[in-house]
Motif scaffolding. Structure first.
Motif: not given
Length: 129
Positions: A1-5, A7-10, A14-19
């Motif tokens: 898995l590419a690092n850029r991909t 990081q996009a997933g991370v 992370a946005k789901k922590k603040f729905p």
């Protein structure tokens, strides 16, 4: 898995922590104002949430603060699970008397819903449609 991909997933996760946050471009305020105008209320009375299940779970937690055993809660028959599970939880944990208003043959929910509400009068304290 590419690092850029990765990081996009991370970042997306992370946005789901603040729905309760959707975006920062101001579109939410315009949507709230447009919906408020449509239903004749204040934009302050309109809440936007990222999903139905999050919204209804939040509403059920707020309702739970005032539910008394035997209070009647009404839902519509054959609702999707996100509108039944939170209320079923209150039924199990707090004694909410949950009722499903039967699906009307003509597809118009107004008459059977208003009929059931008038029959119950003061007993109905919760309604999710």
């Amino acid at each position: 898995l590419a690092n850029r991909t990765f990081q996009a997933g991370v970042q997306a996760t992370a946005k789901k922590k603040f729905p309760w946050t959707l975006s920062s471009d101001g579109v939410e305020e315009r949507v709230r104002e447009a919906f408020a105008e449509l239903v004749n209320c204040s934009a302050d009375d309109v809440a936007l949430c990222p999903s139905t299940s999050f919204s209804l779970s939040t509403a059920a937690r707020a309702v739970a603060l005032e539910v008394r055993r035997g209070d009647v809660g009404l839902i519509l028959e054959d609702q999707m699970s996100s509108n039944t599970y939170p209320w079923q939880r209150l039924q199990r944990t707090l004694g909410l008397a949950l009722e499903a208003v039967p699906y009307p043959q003509d597809g118009d929910w107004t008459t059977p819903l208003l009929r059931r509400l008038s029959e119950l009068d003061e007993q109905v304290r919760r309604l999710a449609v």
